[in-house]
Design a protein around this motif. Structure first.
Motif, PDB file in Angstrom:
ATOM      1  N   GLU B 141       0.751  -1.503   0.085  1.00  0.00           N
ATOM      2  CA  GLU B 141       0.019  -0.101  -0.039  1.00  0.00           C
ATOM      3  C   GLU B 141       0.786   1.153  -0.084  1.00  0.00           C
ATOM      4  N   ARG B 142       0.461   2.251  -0.588  1.00  0.00           N
ATOM      5  CA  ARG B 142       1.182   3.633  -0.734  1.00  0.00           C
ATOM      6  C   ARG B 142       0.959   4.261   0.508  1.00  0.00           C
ATOM      7  N   LEU B 143       1.769   4.795   1.036  1.00  0.00           N
ATOM      8  CA  LEU B 143       1.390   5.792   2.473  1.00  0.00           C
ATOM      9  C   LEU B 143       1.099   7.052   1.657  1.00  0.00           C
ATOM     10  N   GLN B 144       0.203   7.774   2.896  1.00  0.00           N
ATOM     11  CA  GLN B 144      -0.393   9.053   2.125  1.00  0.00           C
ATOM     12  C   GLN B 144       0.569  10.359   3.043  1.00  0.00           C
ATOM     13  N   LEU B 145       1.053  11.006   2.369  1.00  0.00           N
ATOM     14  CA  LEU B 145       1.900  11.937   2.817  1.00  0.00           C
ATOM     15  C   LEU B 145       1.011  12.947   4.111  1.00  0.00           C
ATOM     16  N   LEU B 146       1.911  13.278   5.097  1.00  0.00           N
ATOM     17  CA  LEU B 146       1.176  13.996   6.161  1.00  0.00           C
ATOM     18  C   LEU B 146       1.280  15.630   5.918  1.00  0.00           C
ATOM     19  N   ILE B 229       8.494  16.852  14.611  1.00  0.00           N
ATOM     20  CA  ILE B 229       7.860  15.424  13.882  1.00  0.00           C
ATOM     21  C   ILE B 229       6.874  15.015  14.874  1.00  0.00           C
ATOM     22  N   PRO B 230       5.483  14.653  14.326  1.00  0.00           N
ATOM     23  CA  PRO B 230       4.574  14.200  15.126  1.00  0.00           C
ATOM     24  C   PRO B 230       4.970  12.863  15.333  1.00  0.00           C
ATOM     25  N   HIS B 231       3.925  12.451  16.377  1.00  0.00           N
ATOM     26  CA  HIS B 231       4.143  10.989  16.898  1.00  0.00           C
ATOM     27  C   HIS B 231       5.358  10.706  17.284  1.00  0.00           C
ATOM     28  N   TRP B 232       6.357  11.662  17.950  1.00  0.00           N
ATOM     29  CA  TRP B 232       7.727  11.136  18.066  1.00  0.00           C
ATOM     30  C   TRP B 232       8.207  10.176  19.169  1.00  0.00           C
ATOM     31  N   LYS B 233       7.472  10.215  20.348  1.00  0.00           N
ATOM     32  CA  LYS B 233       7.583   9.119  21.103  1.00  0.00           C
ATOM     33  C   LYS B 233       7.223   7.857  20.752  1.00  0.00           C
ATOM     34  N   SER B 234       6.200   7.686  20.133  1.00  0.00           N
ATOM     35  CA  SER B 234       5.529   6.400  19.642  1.00  0.00           C
ATOM     36  C   SER B 234       6.416   5.944  18.486  1.00  0.00           C
ATOM     37  N   MET B 235       6.987   6.810  17.773  1.00  0.00           N
ATOM     38  CA  MET B 235       8.120   6.185  16.619  1.00  0.00           C
ATOM     39  C   MET B 235       9.540   5.623  17.477  1.00  0.00           C
ATOM     40  N   LEU B 236       9.922   6.238  18.430  1.00  0.00           N
ATOM     41  CA  LEU B 236      10.738   5.781  19.303  1.00  0.00           C
ATOM     42  C   LEU B 236      10.567   4.381  19.727  1.00  0.00           C
ATOM     43  N   LEU B 237       9.319   4.253  20.423  1.00  0.00           N
ATOM     44  CA  LEU B 237       8.861   3.189  20.888  1.00  0.00           C
ATOM     45  C   LEU B 237       9.037   1.979  19.750  1.00  0.00           C
ATOM     46  N   LEU B 251      20.593  -1.646  15.147  1.00  0.00           N
ATOM     47  CA  LEU B 251      19.652  -1.532  14.112  1.00  0.00           C
ATOM     48  C   LEU B 251      19.266  -0.033  13.732  1.00  0.00           C
ATOM     49  N   GLY B 252      19.334   0.001  12.469  1.00  0.00           N
ATOM     50  CA  GLY B 252      18.722   1.262  11.654  1.00  0.00           C
ATOM     51  C   GLY B 252      17.222   1.004  11.181  1.00  0.00           C
ATOM     52  N   VAL B 253      16.272   1.756  11.849  1.00  0.00           N
ATOM     53  CA  VAL B 253      14.913   1.537  11.409  1.00  0.00           C
ATOM     54  C   VAL B 253      14.218   2.739  10.597  1.00  0.00           C
ATOM     55  N   ASP B 254      13.792   2.372   9.551  1.00  0.00           N
ATOM     56  CA  ASP B 254      13.163   3.415   8.650  1.00  0.00           C
ATOM     57  C   ASP B 254      11.620   3.583   8.906  1.00  0.00           C
ATOM     58  N   ILE B 255      11.277   4.567   9.393  1.00  0.00           N
ATOM     59  CA  ILE B 255       9.784   4.748   9.521  1.00  0.00           C
ATOM     60  C   ILE B 255       9.122   5.791   8.869  1.00  0.00           C
ATOM     61  N   ALA B 256       7.981   5.573   8.289  1.00  0.00           N
ATOM     62  CA  ALA B 256       7.329   6.836   7.701  1.00  0.00           C
ATOM     63  C   ALA B 256       6.025   6.839   8.216  1.00  0.00           C
ATOM     64  N   ILE B 257       5.499   8.355   7.861  1.00  0.00           N
ATOM     65  CA  ILE B 257       4.237   8.565   8.666  1.00  0.00           C
ATOM     66  C   ILE B 257       3.179   8.474   7.879  1.00  0.00           C
ATOM     67  N   ASP B 258       2.158   7.775   8.026  1.00  0.00           N
ATOM     68  CA  ASP B 258       0.891   7.793   6.989  1.00  0.00           C
ATOM     69  C   ASP B 258       0.008   8.686   7.342  1.00  0.00           C
ATOM     70  N   SER B 259      -0.737   9.395   6.575  1.00  0.00           N
ATOM     71  CA  SER B 259      -1.729  10.464   7.307  1.00  0.00           C
ATOM     72  C   SER B 259      -2.861   9.893   8.213  1.00  0.00           C
ATOM     73  N   ASN B 261      -2.909   6.106   9.221  1.00  0.00           N
ATOM     74  CA  ASN B 261      -2.445   5.141  10.084  1.00  0.00           C
ATOM     75  C   ASN B 261      -1.268   5.497  11.078  1.00  0.00           C
ATOM     76  N   GLY B 262      -0.666   6.714  10.800  1.00  0.00           N
ATOM     77  CA  GLY B 262       0.301   6.919  11.893  1.00  0.00           C
ATOM     78  C   GLY B 262       1.673   6.327  11.411  1.00  0.00           C
ATOM     79  N   PRO B 263       2.679   6.202  12.423  1.00  0.00           N
ATOM     80  CA  PRO B 263       3.946   5.673  11.872  1.00  0.00           C
ATOM     81  C   PRO B 263       3.829   4.370  11.738  1.00  0.00           C
ATOM     82  N   GLU B 264       4.556   3.846  10.549  1.00  0.00           N
ATOM     83  CA  GLU B 264       4.801   2.587  10.225  1.00  0.00           C
ATOM     84  C   GLU B 264       5.859   2.232   9.678  1.00  0.00           C
TER      85      GLU B 264
END
Lengths: 218, 468
Positions: B141-146, B229-237, B251-259, B261-264
């Motif tokens: 699925e394509r993520l929607q830009l915040l 950056i929104p959802h900062w703490k939940s992204m760290l978690l 580890l390097g984790v790559d996260i994007a924020i979907d408008s 569903n939030g961080p994925e």
């Protein structure tokens, strides 16, 4: 030239191993260590260890460095050019490399013919093996082009060329050859050297350069 | 010179990364997980970590031949399973109207089923995989830009790289696609990378590809620093949890924020790059060494340690003591006008002014066109003399103006430049995530850099730091 020859080398020769082969085989660990050093401590990447090593020996086997370098440059140039030409055809990987190899072979053949025509007999008499070795560079180059892009592939090719030229000078250095003939055991010194390089965790010279802008601000 | 070498000890180099962190902490099996996007997606999902939804996979040429292209939705991302560096990814945004066989890419060019088929064949052939070995293609699925990122990202979606070690997030970087990078969030290809304060999730210093430091997003006037950056703490978690689940110590984790569903989590990287140090103006080795060896039981604890150790503590402390937020002299402000219309602008924070003022053009954009028109009809959108103002007051012009429902007041201002007679409108400002209901006076701010000036009346809840 009068040099002391170690008894063991003398034994090898009497057993029928060609002198030139002995030198090349003894030189191989030295060049390999040199490449490892350049990679881990200096930060010159090149195409791994095998390609610069084999290119060094290809240079040694061609008559003089310039023909080797000329063939190397032609191979890389054709690799670049063919990528652009073949791009619109959207070919699969192996057929694409096969086409490139074909073109490179034909161009080198033409070069040799021209060389002969211009009485550059040195070029025409280059033996086939170093030429084949360098043609295989194409695949390495193309693979890198796909993985890392044109610019990175060019940089790596350039680094390979530099390492191979340096390797060529090291391997044809009379003093070193003399040392290896007189004391072939010194070759074992490359082992501890490689162990030290293999445990080296400091920044590479290239990384000092890469991070120069931030080192002062840390 | 001595200083130079001492400082360089703080940096993580390639040798050290491979020998001291990847080798001992990332086992071969775990690395295999990170290199296999489909597998890591499955494992993450099983552990309730959000990932972009998988639409379909193509494993063999046979599956490719039998693939039903019409089953694809109108927007999706096509990726090679073992791709790296963002190579071989195609993202489509929609289907061409009345055509079932055409999709539209980010640059508005069309892509046909035939193009997709040949791309998938290339993927299967291993053209984009790490070692050139045969690969699997998949659609997700394509993520929607915040909305927040819209002005910052050029065609494409920004992602956030977080480096986690020993359950502690140690460093992070926001990667913004640019025109140069062709909409890809890849530094090597010319994307912008900004450092992030680990405690607050606010962007700090930034680099552009290999060109070094920048302060503005290329081609815009937007500052690269200060973006929260929104959802900062939940992204760290999320990142810390992914580390725990994947068994990759470093580890390097790559996260994007979907408008929606939030961080994925987009992907895991067992060999994270070193440029993140430049973007953050900080050494990774120093941070890793501080975290190494300490016992951390839960990911919550790990995240807290990371935020405390690697965040700008001072500012947070001050805010806690005074209970007031600290802002700079120029801040981003979101305006909510009529009918909920939202516009974000950069505003001048000015303690020299009593009331806030807004440029008339911006007021019009917010839906106050009529009020502005009325004001202009009275020929008030310019500098007036003191006597003219006196006459306006005598004629009770304000009564006439306030008849309009949008005009909540009239203000007279006197300054060295002369006097103005302004109308006021009611607008909600959101400054540093704090909403303020304000009366903004409309002025002619054409020619001034900032269309909005926030004065003392609206700054009661803030402290101003002129260095910011």
């Amino acid at each position: 030239m009068e040099t002391a020859i170690s008894p063991i080398i003398r034994f090898f020769i009497t057993e029928g191993v060609p002198f030139q082969t002995i030198i090349l085989l003894l030189m191989l660990p030295v060049i390999a260590t040199f490449i490892a050093f350049l990679r881990q401590v200096v930060g010159i990447k090149a195409f791994g260890i095998y390609t610069p090593l084999i290119t060094t020996f290809a240079f040694l086997a061609t008559n003089g460095l310039r023909y080797g370098v000329a063939i190397f440059l032609v191979v890389i140039f054709v690799g670049m050019l063919m990528r652009f030409i073949l791009k619109p055809f959207r070919l699969l990987y192996l057929p694409r490399v096969a086409i490139m190899l074909t073109v490179v072979s034909l161009i080198i053949l033409t070069m040799l013919v021209f060389g002969g025509n211009l009485r550059r007999t040195g070029l025409a008499s280059v033996s086939i093996f170093p030429i084949l070795i360098m043609i295989t560079l194409v695949e390495k180059f193309v693979a890198t082009q796909i993985e890392k892009g044109n610019k990175a592939a060019l940089v790596l090719a350039f680094e390979t060329l530099i390492i191979s030229i340096l390797g060529f000078f090291i391997a044809s250095w009379e003093g070193l050859i003399g040392l290896l003939i007189a004391h072939p055991w010194t070759i074992l010194l490359t082992l501890p050297i490689n162990i030290i390089i293999g445990k080296w965790t400091g920044l590479r010279v290239s990384e000092y350069f890469r991070f120069r802008s931030i080192i002062k601000k840390l | 010179m001595f200083e130079f070498f001492k400082n360089s000890q703080k940096l993580l180099g390639m040798n050290s990364r491979n020998l001291e962190f990847i080798r001992p902490f990332n086992r071969t099996r775990a690395k295999r997980l990170a290199d296999d996007k489909l597998l890591s997606k499955r494992i993450l999902k099983k552990n309730n970590i959000a990932v972009p939804k998988l639409i379909a996979t193509i494993k063999t040429v046979e599956e490719l031949e039998n693939f039903d292209w019409q089953s694809l939705p109108s927007s999706f991302a096509l990726k090679p399973n073992r791709g790296f560096g963002g190579e071989g990814i195609i993202v489509v945004y929609g289907k061409k109207k009345n055509h079932t066989d055409y999709w539209i890419k980010a640059d508005r060019s069309l892509i046909t089923v035939d193009d997709l088929r040949s791309h998938v064949r290339n993927i299967l052939d291993g053209s984009f995989s790490l070692s050139g070995t045969p690969d699997v293609a998949f659609f997700e699925e394509r993520l929607q830009l915040l909305k927040l990122f819209k002005p910052y990202a050029y065609k494409g979606i920004p992602d956030i790289r977080i480096i986690v070690f020993n359950k502690v997030p140690v460093m992070a970087m926001l990667r913004l696609p640019t025109k140069e990078s062709g909409g890809k969030a890849n530094l090597q290809q010319g994307a912008v990378g900004t450092g992030i304060d680990m405690a607050t999730g606010v962007t700090t210093t930034a680099i552009h590809g290999k060109n070094g430091f920048i302060e503005k997003i290329p081609g815009t006037q937007l500052s690269t620093s200060g973006l929260r950056i929104p959802h900062w703490k939940s992204m760290l978690l999320l990142a810390a949890k992914a580390q725990e689940v994947s068994n990759l110590g470093f580890l390097g984790v790559d996260i994007a924020i979907d408008s929606k569903n939030g961080p994925e989590i987009l992907e895991l990287n067992a060999r994270p790059g070193l440029s993140i140090q430049i973007a953050n103006l900080a050494g990774l080795k120093e941070r890793l060494n501080r975290v190494r060896g300490i016992k951390i039981k839960t990911i919550e604890k790990g995240v807290r340690v990371g935020m405390d150790l690697f965040g700008g503590e001072i500012e947070e402390e001050l805010e806690e003591i005074s209970g007031k937020k600290i802002i700079g002299t120029v801040e981003k402000v979101k305006l909510i006008g009529k009918n909920g219309k939202e516009i974000e602008v950069e505003a001048r924070i000015d303690t020299g002014a009593g009331i806030s003022s807004i440029d008339k053009a911006l007021a019009e954009e917010l839906g106050f066109g009529e009020a502005v028109k009325l004001w202009e009809d009275f020929h008030l959108d310019k500098i007036l003399s003191t006597s003219e103002i006196a006459e306006l007051s005598k004629n009770k012009t304000w009564k006439e103006l306030e008849k309009h429902p949008d005009i909540v007041g009239v203000a007279k201002t006197f300054s060295a430049h002369g006097a103005t007679y302004r109308i006021e409108i009611k607008v909600t400002l959101i400054l540093d995530s704090l909403p303020i209901v304000s009366k903004l006076s409309i002025a002619n701010r054409t020619g001034l850099i900032y269309p909005l000036l926030v004065g003392r009346r609206d700054l009661r809840k803030f402290l101003i730091d002129v260095n910011k």
